[in-house]
Design a protein around this motif. Structure first.
Motif, PDB file in Angstrom:
ATOM      1  N   ASP A 119      41.388 -20.329 100.296  1.00 31.30           N
ATOM      2  CA  ASP A 119      41.270 -21.602 101.013  1.00 31.30           C
ATOM      3  C   ASP A 119      39.994 -21.622 101.859  1.00 31.30           C
ATOM      4  OD1 ASP A 119      42.360 -24.198 102.021  1.00 31.30           O
ATOM      5  OD2 ASP A 119      42.381 -23.092 103.914  1.00 31.30           O
ATOM      6  N   ARG A 122      37.046 -21.940  99.409  1.00 34.26           N
ATOM      7  CA  ARG A 122      36.959 -23.302  98.848  1.00 34.26           C
ATOM      8  C   ARG A 122      36.315 -24.255  99.842  1.00 34.26           C
ATOM      9  NH1 ARG A 122      42.781 -22.738  97.938  1.00 34.26           N
ATOM     10  NH2 ARG A 122      43.125 -21.775  95.894  1.00 34.26           N
ATOM     11  N   GLU A 140      37.356 -20.106  90.430  1.00 32.27           N
ATOM     12  CA  GLU A 140      38.368 -19.159  90.896  1.00 32.27           C
ATOM     13  C   GLU A 140      38.953 -18.318  89.765  1.00 32.27           C
ATOM     14  OE1 GLU A 140      41.348 -20.956  93.374  1.00 32.27           O
ATOM     15  OE2 GLU A 140      39.892 -22.357  94.237  1.00 32.27           O
TER      16      GLU A 140
END
Length: 205
Positions: A119, A122, A140
């Motif tokens: 997270d 990203r 990913e």
């Protein structure tokens, strides 16, 4: 940070905008090896808590993340310039330095779980790649990702307080401040131009 009332900036919107625009910060913590600082991109999530939350990551080999105690401090530095007393055209003046800076303090929390790290990555990639004409894509599914995740440690900092300092000659009469603006505006470097702009905004605000 020493912030005389004359130079204090406390507008949350202004402080948050500055932190986003100057996100390559200095993270200072007290830990197992004493006082340590790292230079890292720190992103702000303003929707969490009363002052927001910072997040980022560092190399696992960087021992700063181990045993952090007490407050963490993130220093966001902006434009800065030397100010010559000759620009004031007045007796009894001295050199100074004009600058803008924000210090954010809070609780340091380690993020090591896979989803938490992903997270952070990203959101970091989105923040820095989305403005580019041809953004790089964070894949990913690439086989190398797992190894990369093992080589980093993520972190969050719940911000408990923020200090902002806009030192722009506010302690001088308007005439002197305008002379400093004029002296800076004829210089070509980015910091001089930006400090001149901020000083002019302060004068006209």
């Amino acid at each position: 940070m020493y912030v005389p009332a004359t130079f204090r900036e406390s507008d949350p919107t202004k402080l948050r905008a500055f932190m986003r625009e100057n996100s390559f910060a200095t993270l200072v913590t007290q830990g197992e090896e004493g006082l340590t600082a790292s230079h890292l991109p720190l992103l702000l999530d303003a929707e969490v808590g009363p002052h927001g939350r910072l997040f980022g990551h560092m190399a696992r080999a960087n021992r700063q993340w181990r045993g952090v105690s007490g407050e963490a401090m993130a220093v966001f530095a902006g434009p800065h310039v030397y100010v010559s007393p000759s620009w004031y055209e007045a007796e009894g003046t001295v050199p100074t330095w004009n600058y803008v800076a924000v210090h954010a303090y809070g609780t340091f929390e380690i993020v090591e779980d896979r989803e938490g790290l992903l997270d952070i990555l990203r959101r970091s990639v989105l923040a820095y790649e989305s403005p580019r004409p041809k953004p790089w894509t964070f894949d990913e599914s690439h086989p190398a990702i797992e190894g990369m995740l093992k080589a980093i440690v993520g972190f969050r900092i719940e911000i408990s307080r923020i200090e902002g300092k806009w030192k722009l000659n506010q302690n001088h009469p308007e005439e002197r401040r305008r002379k400093v603006v004029g002296a800076l505006e004829v210089r070509a470097d980015k910091d001089s131009q930006e400090i001149a702009r901020l000083m002019r905004e302060s004068l006209e605000g």
